[in-house]
Design a protein around this motif. Sequence first.
Motif, PDB file in Angstrom:
ATOM      1  N   VAL A  69     -15.938   9.554  -6.109  1.00 26.73           N
ATOM      2  CA  VAL A  69     -14.915   9.101  -5.175  1.00 26.73           C
ATOM      3  C   VAL A  69     -15.001   9.906  -3.884  1.00 26.73           C
ATOM      4  CG1 VAL A  69     -12.445   8.805  -4.741  1.00 26.73           C
ATOM      5  CG2 VAL A  69     -13.331   8.479  -7.051  1.00 26.73           C
ATOM      6  N   SER A  71     -13.117   9.871   0.157  1.00 26.90           N
ATOM      7  CA  SER A  71     -11.986   9.237   0.836  1.00 26.90           C
ATOM      8  C   SER A  71     -11.912   9.624   2.304  1.00 26.90           C
ATOM      9  CB  SER A  71     -10.681   9.591   0.120  1.00 26.90           C
ATOM     10  OG  SER A  71     -10.495  10.989   0.085  1.00 26.90           O
ATOM     11  N   THR A  73      -9.654   8.183   6.244  1.00 29.67           N
ATOM     12  CA  THR A  73      -8.524   7.453   6.797  1.00 29.67           C
ATOM     13  C   THR A  73      -9.042   6.336   7.692  1.00 29.67           C
ATOM     14  OG1 THR A  73      -7.183   9.459   6.749  1.00 29.67           O
ATOM     15  CG2 THR A  73      -6.418   7.684   8.174  1.00 29.67           C
ATOM     16  N   ALA A 147     -14.478   4.651   9.657  1.00 32.05           N
ATOM     17  CA  ALA A 147     -13.917   4.208   8.382  1.00 32.05           C
ATOM     18  C   ALA A 147     -13.244   2.851   8.572  1.00 32.05           C
ATOM     19  CB  ALA A 147     -12.919   5.223   7.848  1.00 32.05           C
ATOM     20  N   ALA A 150      -7.860   0.187   5.560  1.00 31.44           N
ATOM     21  CA  ALA A 150      -7.410   0.781   4.299  1.00 31.44           C
ATOM     22  C   ALA A 150      -7.791  -0.111   3.119  1.00 31.44           C
ATOM     23  CB  ALA A 150      -5.904   0.998   4.335  1.00 31.44           C
ATOM     24  N   THR A 152     -10.178  -0.011  -0.951  1.00 31.40           N
ATOM     25  CA  THR A 152     -11.198   0.642  -1.755  1.00 31.40           C
ATOM     26  C   THR A 152     -12.515  -0.121  -1.633  1.00 31.40           C
ATOM     27  OG1 THR A 152      -9.548   1.428  -3.332  1.00 31.40           O
ATOM     28  CG2 THR A 152     -11.818   1.387  -4.084  1.00 31.40           C
ATOM     29  N   ARG A 169     -16.639   5.010  -5.489  1.00 30.42           N
ATOM     30  CA  ARG A 169     -15.609   4.357  -4.679  1.00 30.42           C
ATOM     31  C   ARG A 169     -15.356   5.142  -3.406  1.00 30.42           C
ATOM     32  NH1 ARG A 169     -12.505   0.553  -7.695  1.00 30.42           N
ATOM     33  NH2 ARG A 169     -13.984  -0.341  -9.173  1.00 30.42           N
ATOM     34  N   PHE A 170     -15.237   4.383  -2.330  1.00 31.71           N
ATOM     35  CA  PHE A 170     -14.879   4.973  -1.046  1.00 31.71           C
ATOM     36  C   PHE A 170     -13.463   4.497  -0.754  1.00 31.71           C
ATOM     37  CE2 PHE A 170     -14.912   5.189   3.626  1.00 31.71           C
ATOM     38  CZ  PHE A 170     -15.454   6.452   3.832  1.00 31.71           C
ATOM     39  N   VAL A 171     -12.531   5.404  -0.829  1.00 32.67           N
ATOM     40  CA  VAL A 171     -11.115   5.044  -0.696  1.00 32.67           C
ATOM     41  C   VAL A 171     -10.625   5.353   0.715  1.00 32.67           C
ATOM     42  CG1 VAL A 171      -8.791   5.444  -1.575  1.00 32.67           C
ATOM     43  CG2 VAL A 171     -10.742   5.509  -3.140  1.00 32.67           C
ATOM     44  N   VAL A 172     -10.170   4.325   1.391  1.00 30.67           N
ATOM     45  CA  VAL A 172      -9.660   4.485   2.751  1.00 30.67           C
ATOM     46  C   VAL A 172      -8.135   4.368   2.736  1.00 30.67           C
ATOM     47  CG1 VAL A 172      -9.758   3.647   5.117  1.00 30.67           C
ATOM     48  CG2 VAL A 172     -11.777   3.473   3.655  1.00 30.67           C
ATOM     49  N   LYS A 173      -7.493   5.405   3.277  1.00 30.70           N
ATOM     50  CA  LYS A 173      -6.026   5.423   3.297  1.00 30.70           C
ATOM     51  C   LYS A 173      -5.513   4.923   4.640  1.00 30.70           C
ATOM     52  CE  LYS A 173      -6.779   9.538   2.054  1.00 30.70           C
ATOM     53  NZ  LYS A 173      -6.785  10.979   1.796  1.00 30.70           N
TER      54      LYS A 173
END
Length: 173
Positions: A69, A71, A73, A147, A150, A152, A169-173
């Motif tokens: 993982v 992550s 923004t 990025a 927002a 996944t 997984r690349f999680v973008v908040k």
Amino acid sequence: MKNILLLGFIAFTVFSCGGGASSSSTTTSAPSTDAAPDTEQESATESSELEPITLEISGNDQLQFNKSVLSATAGQEVTLVLTHSGKMAKAVMGHNWVLLKQGTDITMFATKAISAAENEYIPEGDEAIAYTSLIGGGESTSVTFTAPAAGTYDFICTFPGHYAAMKGRFVVK
Ligand code: CO
């Protein structure tokens, strides 16, 4: 019903953050020099003054990424550094890092990639948001990109036969 409640909560949260971040209109809080660092994270998505971030990941000779993982923004400038911690040559144990758009069929994309050896296993098309060059043992490479929204996203290594094990997984908040 649950979505409506969630939206209401998000709206309330955003509204609250907006009020807190606009220190110019509310003067009852602490001096702005102290308040600025505290509000930075909350107001970052609105002010678009995100600090660039460097993310590091490595692949080895056992078809493994060391992270599953990563992550960031949304809108943030991301520099992804890929290192090959193994010793095997690029031709037999090549690794890259490919970030895919949401909805991309990983198996289909990876299958298409097999035919793109001349392009370091990056097939034609627009499924890849960002990708590094292909590297062998002891090498390192990087790619800088913005990025996406927002959500996944999947990342894989597209070297033939690697995607099933080398993914995350690349999680973008
Ligand atoms: Co690989």
